[in-house]
Design an enzyme around this catalytic site. Sequence first.
Site, PDB file in Angstrom:
ATOM      1  CG  ASN A  38     -27.043  98.629  64.301  1.00 57.03           C
ATOM      2  OD1 ASN A  38     -25.750  98.746  64.320  1.00 57.03           O
ATOM      3  ND2 ASN A  38     -27.605  99.006  63.265  1.00 57.03           N
ATOM      4  CG  HIS A  52     -29.238 101.249  56.514  1.00 56.20           C
ATOM      5  ND1 HIS A  52     -27.958 101.127  57.264  1.00 56.20           N
ATOM      6  CD2 HIS A  52     -30.159 101.502  57.102  1.00 56.20           C
ATOM      7  CE1 HIS A  52     -28.415 101.579  58.506  1.00 56.20           C
ATOM      8  NE2 HIS A  52     -29.742 101.742  58.615  1.00 56.20           N
ATOM      9  CD  GLU A 100     -27.286 101.655  63.172  1.00 53.03           C
ATOM     10  OE1 GLU A 100     -28.178 102.384  64.134  1.00 53.03           O
ATOM     11  OE2 GLU A 100     -27.533 101.577  62.161  1.00 53.03           O
ATOM     12  NE  ARG A 146     -23.330 100.174  59.385  1.00 52.17           N
ATOM     13  CZ  ARG A 146     -24.478 100.105  59.699  1.00 52.17           C
ATOM     14  NH1 ARG A 146     -24.857 100.478  60.945  1.00 52.17           N
ATOM     15  NH2 ARG A 146     -25.331  99.212  59.127  1.00 52.17           N
ATOM     16  CE1 TYR A 180     -29.094 104.485  67.965  1.00 54.01           C
ATOM     17  CE2 TYR A 180     -29.379 102.233  67.161  1.00 54.01           C
ATOM     18  CZ  TYR A 180     -28.902 103.513  66.980  1.00 54.01           C
ATOM     19  OH  TYR A 180     -28.313 103.952  65.736  1.00 54.01           O
ATOM     20  CD  GLU A 223     -30.978  98.324  63.475  1.00 50.57           C
ATOM     21  OE1 GLU A 223     -32.421  98.431  63.400  1.00 50.57           O
ATOM     22  OE2 GLU A 223     -30.273  98.931  64.086  1.00 50.57           O
TER      23      GLU A 223
HETATM   24  C1  NOJ Z   1     -31.321 101.877  63.626  1.00 49.34           C
HETATM   25  C2  NOJ Z   1     -31.092 101.807  62.013  1.00 49.34           C
HETATM   26  O1  NOJ Z   1     -30.049 101.070  61.423  1.00 49.34           O
HETATM   27  C3  NOJ Z   1     -30.839 103.242  61.565  1.00 49.34           C
HETATM   28  O2  NOJ Z   1     -31.027 103.595  60.434  1.00 49.34           O
HETATM   29  C4  NOJ Z   1     -31.595 104.392  62.444  1.00 49.34           C
HETATM   30  O3  NOJ Z   1     -31.612 105.720  62.174  1.00 49.34           O
HETATM   31  C5  NOJ Z   1     -31.237 104.385  64.124  1.00 49.34           C
HETATM   32  N1  NOJ Z   1     -31.506 102.775  64.356  1.00 49.34           N
HETATM   33  C6  NOJ Z   1     -31.788 104.961  64.818  1.00 49.34           C
HETATM   34  O4  NOJ Z   1     -33.361 105.039  65.234  1.00 49.34           O
END
Ligand code: NOJ
Length: 494
Positions: free
Chosen positions: A328, A142, A397, A97, A330, A188
Amino acid sequence: MKILVLVLSLVSIGFADDEINSRYFPKGFKFGVANAAPQIEGGWNEDGKTESIWDYYAHTYPEKIVDRSTPDIACDSYHKYKEDVAMVKAMGVDYYRLSIAWTRILPTGYPDKVNQAGVQYYKNLFAELKAANVEPMVTLYHWDLPQSLEEQLGGWLNETVSDLFAEYARLCFELFKDDVKMWITINEPKQVCSAGYGAGYYAPGVVSSGIGEYICAKNVIMAHAKAYHIYDDEFRATNQGRIAMVVDSLWFEPGSDSAEDQEASERVLQFGIGLYANPMFIGNWPQVVIDRVAQRSELEGFSTSRLPAFTDEEIAYVKGTCDYLALNHYATNMVNATADAPIGNPSNGNDISVLTWKKPEWPVGAGDWFGVVPWGLRHLLVWLKKTYGDVEIIITENGLSDTTGIMEDDHRISYYQGYLSACLDAIYEDGVNLSTYTAWSIIDDWEWTGGYTAFLGMYYVNFTDPERTRIPRKSASWFTNMVATRCLVDTCTE
Ligand code: NOJ
C-alpha cells in the site's frame, strides 16, 4: 563536462519522470479496486455481529473521530453489496479487494460458535462477484479486532491473539475455499501497531511508543506466519491460491546526496516497512533496527532490548511466508539526518531520529502526511527490488485522499495518471516485477479517525441519504477507460 555527465547519469537512471508514460501496460497486468469491511459494510451489530475495536472506539470516544461519526451504517454495503459489485463490474477490473469482518464470522472472537448469517453474507458477496466475473482478493484482518479480545486479552500485545487469528484464518480458508484464491492475512501491520499500540491515535488507542508497538509487531508477524503455514500445509494444494501480508510505506526521499541523508532515508524505511517485510523476505528484524533499539534501550536502563527478539526457530518459521509482496502506498516525504534524540522517554520516533518534511510545491491531499509525488512510488518500487530481490509486487492500495469530495475530480485523475505512469516506468525502465495495481477506493467510505471528511472514492456516497446512493465521479469513467485501453494517454505503444 562534469555537469553533462551528471545530467546524463540522472537521465539514464530515469528519475526525470514527470512525463506520462505512453507504453501499454504489459499483457497479463491486472487491475483491481479496493475497500474494507469496517469502512463500508455498516450493519455493525446486525445478524449476530459484535463490536470490533473500531466500533467500540467510535462509540466510546466520539471526540477521537474528526466529525464524531461512527461506522455503524457507513456505505451500508451489508445490504447494498449487489450495488457495489455492479460498480466494480462496470469498471472492468480483474479484482475486487475486500475484507472479512472477524466479528461477523466469530462473534466472541474465539473459535467457538460460527455465525452462519455472517458466513452467508460473504458467500452471497462471492457469488455475486463470480457472476460478474470479478475475482475477490480477500483480506482477513483490516484492523477490526474483536473488542472482546482487546478487553479480555490486551489485543495484539498478547501473543495468544496470534493463535486466535490463525484459528480464524483456518476457518475462513475452509469456509471460502471454493470462493477465494487471493488471500491477504493482515493489512498494514505498521498502522495496526504503531498507530494502535504506539502513538495510540488509532483503535484501541494504547499509548506505548517504542515498547507496545514492537511487541505488537512481533505478535502480528507471528499471526501472519501461523496463518500462512496453515494455508500452506492444509489448503494450498486444493485451493491453489496465494497468500501474503500487506505492508505499507510512504517513500522517503533523501534531502541531499550526503551519506547521512541517504542513511536517514534507509533508516526510516527499515523502521517502517522493513520492520515487517524483512522478517518475511530476508529473516529477522532489519539489523539497523536491532542495533539502534538495543543500544538506546541499554542507555535508557532496560535490561534487555525493547525490541522482542525472534528465536532462530521463529526466524526460520517466518521467513518465506509471502507468495508476493503486497504494497500500500500513497505519498512521499523528504528526509534529513538529524542528531540522535537525547536519551529519555523511549519512543519509536527517537529510535529512528530523522527529520521529515514536504516540498511546498507538492500538491497535498487530506491530512498533512499526504504529499502527492508520483515518482516517489517509482523510487519505492526500485528500493523494494534492491532490498528484497526480484519478488513479484502487487500494489494493493493507491489513491488520492481529499477533503473536497467534488464530482469533477480532475486532481484524482491526474493522481492516478501520475502514479500509474510511475508503475510503467518501474516496469519498463527499472525491471520491477510489478504485476497488479489496485486503486483505493472504488467508493467513499468511513476513513477511520477521519470519519466521513476524507474522500477517496471514484464513486461518491451521500452519507446523509438513507439510500446511500452511489454516484460516479469523473475519475470513475477515466479509470474504466484506462482499464479497457491499458493506456494512460491518447495513444500508446507496445
Ligand atoms: C490505508 C488503509 O488500509 C485504508 O483502510 C485507508 O482507508 C487508506 N489507507 C486511506 O487512508
